[in-house]
Design an enzyme around this catalytic site. Sequence first.
Site, mmCIF file in Angstrom:
data_model
loop_
_atom_site.group_PDB
_atom_site.id
_atom_site.type_symbol
_atom_site.label_atom_id
_atom_site.label_comp_id
_atom_site.label_asym_id
_atom_site.label_seq_id
_atom_site.Cartn_x
_atom_site.Cartn_y
_atom_site.Cartn_z
ATOM 1 N N LYS A 9 5.413 -7.539 4.369
ATOM 2 C CA LYS A 9 4.869 -7.917 3.057
ATOM 3 C C LYS A 9 5.067 -9.410 2.784
ATOM 4 O O LYS A 9 6.176 -9.937 2.953
ATOM 5 C CB LYS A 9 5.519 -7.075 1.955
ATOM 6 C CG LYS A 9 4.899 -7.288 0.588
ATOM 7 C CD LYS A 9 5.273 -6.159 -0.359
ATOM 8 C CE LYS A 9 4.751 -6.405 -1.762
ATOM 9 N NZ LYS A 9 3.291 -6.542 -1.808
ATOM 10 N N HIS A 26 9.819 -2.340 0.291
ATOM 11 C CA HIS A 26 8.538 -2.348 0.999
ATOM 12 C C HIS A 26 8.724 -2.514 2.503
ATOM 13 O O HIS A 26 9.814 -2.883 2.969
ATOM 14 C CB HIS A 26 7.638 -3.475 0.478
ATOM 15 C CG HIS A 26 6.918 -3.120 -0.791
ATOM 16 N ND1 HIS A 26 7.518 -3.199 -2.019
ATOM 17 C CD2 HIS A 26 5.659 -2.666 -1.019
ATOM 18 C CE1 HIS A 26 6.657 -2.821 -2.953
ATOM 19 N NE2 HIS A 26 5.521 -2.480 -2.368
HETATM 20 N N1 NDP Z 1 -2.704 -2.786 -5.588
HETATM 21 C C1 NDP Z 1 -2.321 -1.884 -4.677
HETATM 22 O O1 NDP Z 1 -2.233 -0.673 -4.933
HETATM 23 C C2 NDP Z 1 -1.984 -2.346 -3.298
HETATM 24 C C3 NDP Z 1 -2.015 -3.681 -3.017
HETATM 25 N N2 NDP Z 1 -1.711 -4.132 -1.785
HETATM 26 C C4 NDP Z 1 -1.843 -5.568 -1.586
HETATM 27 O O2 NDP Z 1 -3.004 -5.802 -0.800
HETATM 28 C C5 NDP Z 1 -2.820 -6.989 -0.034
HETATM 29 C C6 NDP Z 1 -3.053 -6.679 1.436
HETATM 30 O O3 NDP Z 1 -1.996 -5.853 1.905
HETATM 31 P P1 NDP Z 1 -1.967 -5.334 3.417
HETATM 32 O O4 NDP Z 1 -3.197 -4.572 3.735
HETATM 33 O O5 NDP Z 1 -0.662 -4.682 3.595
HETATM 34 O O6 NDP Z 1 -2.002 -6.726 4.228
HETATM 35 P P2 NDP Z 1 -2.580 -6.984 5.680
HETATM 36 O O7 NDP Z 1 -2.036 -8.302 6.107
HETATM 37 O O8 NDP Z 1 -2.363 -5.793 6.543
HETATM 38 O O9 NDP Z 1 -4.154 -7.102 5.435
HETATM 39 C C7 NDP Z 1 -4.790 -8.194 4.844
HETATM 40 C C8 NDP Z 1 -6.060 -8.456 5.639
HETATM 41 O O10 NDP Z 1 -6.811 -9.455 4.974
HETATM 42 C C9 NDP Z 1 -7.170 -10.440 5.943
HETATM 43 N N3 NDP Z 1 -7.453 -11.710 5.337
HETATM 44 C C10 NDP Z 1 -6.619 -12.753 5.123
HETATM 45 N N4 NDP Z 1 -7.273 -13.764 4.542
HETATM 46 C C11 NDP Z 1 -8.557 -13.358 4.401
HETATM 47 C C12 NDP Z 1 -9.728 -13.962 3.875
HETATM 48 N N5 NDP Z 1 -9.723 -15.209 3.394
HETATM 49 N N6 NDP Z 1 -10.888 -13.253 3.882
HETATM 50 C C13 NDP Z 1 -10.929 -12.002 4.381
HETATM 51 N N7 NDP Z 1 -9.851 -11.381 4.895
HETATM 52 C C14 NDP Z 1 -8.681 -12.046 4.900
HETATM 53 C C15 NDP Z 1 -6.017 -10.452 6.911
HETATM 54 O O11 NDP Z 1 -6.359 -11.099 8.123
HETATM 55 P P3 NDP Z 1 -5.172 -11.760 8.989
HETATM 56 O O12 NDP Z 1 -4.347 -10.618 9.504
HETATM 57 O O13 NDP Z 1 -5.901 -12.522 10.074
HETATM 58 O O14 NDP Z 1 -4.387 -12.647 8.077
HETATM 59 C C16 NDP Z 1 -5.773 -8.965 7.056
HETATM 60 O O15 NDP Z 1 -6.651 -8.353 7.974
HETATM 61 C C17 NDP Z 1 -1.401 -7.480 -0.347
HETATM 62 O O16 NDP Z 1 -1.444 -8.448 -1.366
HETATM 63 C C18 NDP Z 1 -0.709 -6.217 -0.849
HETATM 64 O O17 NDP Z 1 0.364 -6.482 -1.698
HETATM 65 C C19 NDP Z 1 -1.384 -3.298 -0.764
HETATM 66 C C20 NDP Z 1 -1.315 -1.945 -0.987
HETATM 67 C C21 NDP Z 1 -1.601 -1.367 -2.280
HETATM 68 O O1 LIG Z 2 2.056 -4.817 0.000
HETATM 69 C C1 LIG Z 2 2.052 -3.584 -0.237
HETATM 70 O O2 LIG Z 2 2.168 -2.722 0.635
HETATM 71 C C2 LIG Z 2 1.886 -3.159 -1.632
HETATM 72 N N1 LIG Z 2 1.596 -4.067 -2.530
HETATM 73 C C3 LIG Z 2 1.423 -3.851 -3.918
HETATM 74 C C4 LIG Z 2 2.511 -4.550 -4.713
HETATM 75 O O3 LIG Z 2 2.891 -5.669 -4.350
HETATM 76 O O4 LIG Z 2 2.974 -4.004 -5.714
HETATM 77 C C5 LIG Z 2 1.277 -2.379 -4.261
HETATM 78 C C6 LIG Z 2 2.162 -1.467 -3.446
HETATM 79 O O5 LIG Z 2 3.477 -1.685 -3.806
HETATM 80 C C7 LIG Z 2 1.951 -1.723 -1.955
#
Ligand code: NDP
Ligand SMILES: O=C(O)C1=N[C@H](C(=O)O)C[C@H](O)C1
Length: 257
Positions: A139, A135
């Site tokens: 992350k 990743h």
């Molecule tokens: N299931 C799937 O297919 C996928 C899942 N994911 C998952 O999604 C999650 C987010 O990933 P990613 O976008 O890369 O992370 P980022 O850190 O880019 O985004 C997360 C966002 O959520 C905000 N945040 C944190 N705490 C809160 C809260 N209490 N309320 C509202 N917003 C909040 C963060 O703010 P701040 O920056 O201020 O902390 C940030 O803007 C991870 O767990 C990742 O693994 C990601 C891609 C695909």
């Molecule tokens: O953090 C990410 O980017 C992603 N998170 C999810 C995971 O933990 O499996 C899904 C995907 O891999 C992207």
Amino acid sequence: MSKLRVAVIGAQGRIGSAAAAAVEAADDLDLVAAIDREDPLEALTEAGAQVAVELTHPDAVMGNLEFCVGHGIHAVVGTTGWTAERLDRLRGWLAAAPGTGVLVAPNFSIGAVLTMQFARQAARWFESAEVIELHHDNKADAPSGTATRTAQLIAAARAEAGLAPQHDPTTHGLEGARGADVEGVPVHSVRLRGLLAHQEVLFGGTGETLTIRHDSLHHSSFMPGILLAARTVPGVPGLTYGLENFLEGTEPGHQED
Ligand SMILES: NC(=O)C1=CN([C@@H]2O[C@H](COP(=O)(O)OP(=O)(O)OC[C@H]3O[C@@H](n4cnc5c(N)ncnc54)[C@H](OP(=O)(O)O)[C@@H]3O)[C@@H](O)[C@H]2O)C=CC1
Ligand SMILES: O=C(O)C1=N[C@H](C(=O)O)C[C@H](O)C1
């Protein structure tokens, strides 16, 4: 027909910002709230959100879901960090909110869902199985939710087939060299600038190996799954774990973003 009222939580983040844009662009969905860390959750109820897409952080997801379920807002959850205890807690909230649905999806991309299914199918035929997930370097969680789920599926298939625990002859090694042990399946996590989300599932048997590899090259890979889930979840009360449960009977054309 009125549009489904959808909110995104974590809308400033990498995947949350892409999800908000995808919801906004969908003809049948109305993006009624796009909130992040500093915004109050009451914005969801004030906006009349019917579905919340939760893409934040393992530290934040439970509080956000307690609020959503408590207010009868369906949720589509991509945030990682799930444990059996967390899933049980979520089930408890849902039991008190009949009619409310939550989908927790370790991965929304079709290729990753298929990788997990193929891995489960292959697992019973090979003595050795290991997972390598790779990743981006921002992350928070390791192993990834997808890799954890993949390893759990492999472990369950091995147990069902009566396979012995994997042989590991290591007697000398640095801590961590053999990866994390997820129910007997080693999982290795790579964090590298330039990557997004990638996974290899390696199987080994006598005189042969099988490698299943998936690459998410762009956040757009997750959008059709997120939109499909947002449209489907209001009709599926209770907890659903895994996007595959929403894909059955769906024509590929229905997953357009
Ligand atoms: N299931 C799937 O297919 C996928 C899942 N994911 C998952 O999604 C999650 C987010 O990933 P990613 O976008 O890369 O992370 P980022 O850190 O880019 O985004 C997360 C966002 O959520 C905000 N945040 C944190 N705490 C809160 C809260 N209490 N309320 C509202 N917003 C909040 C963060 O703010 P701040 O920056 O201020 O902390 C940030 O803007 C991870 O767990 C990742 O693994 C990601 C891609 C695909
Ligand atoms: O953090 C990410 O980017 C992603 N998170 C999810 C995971 O933990 O499996 C899904 C995907 O891999 C992207």
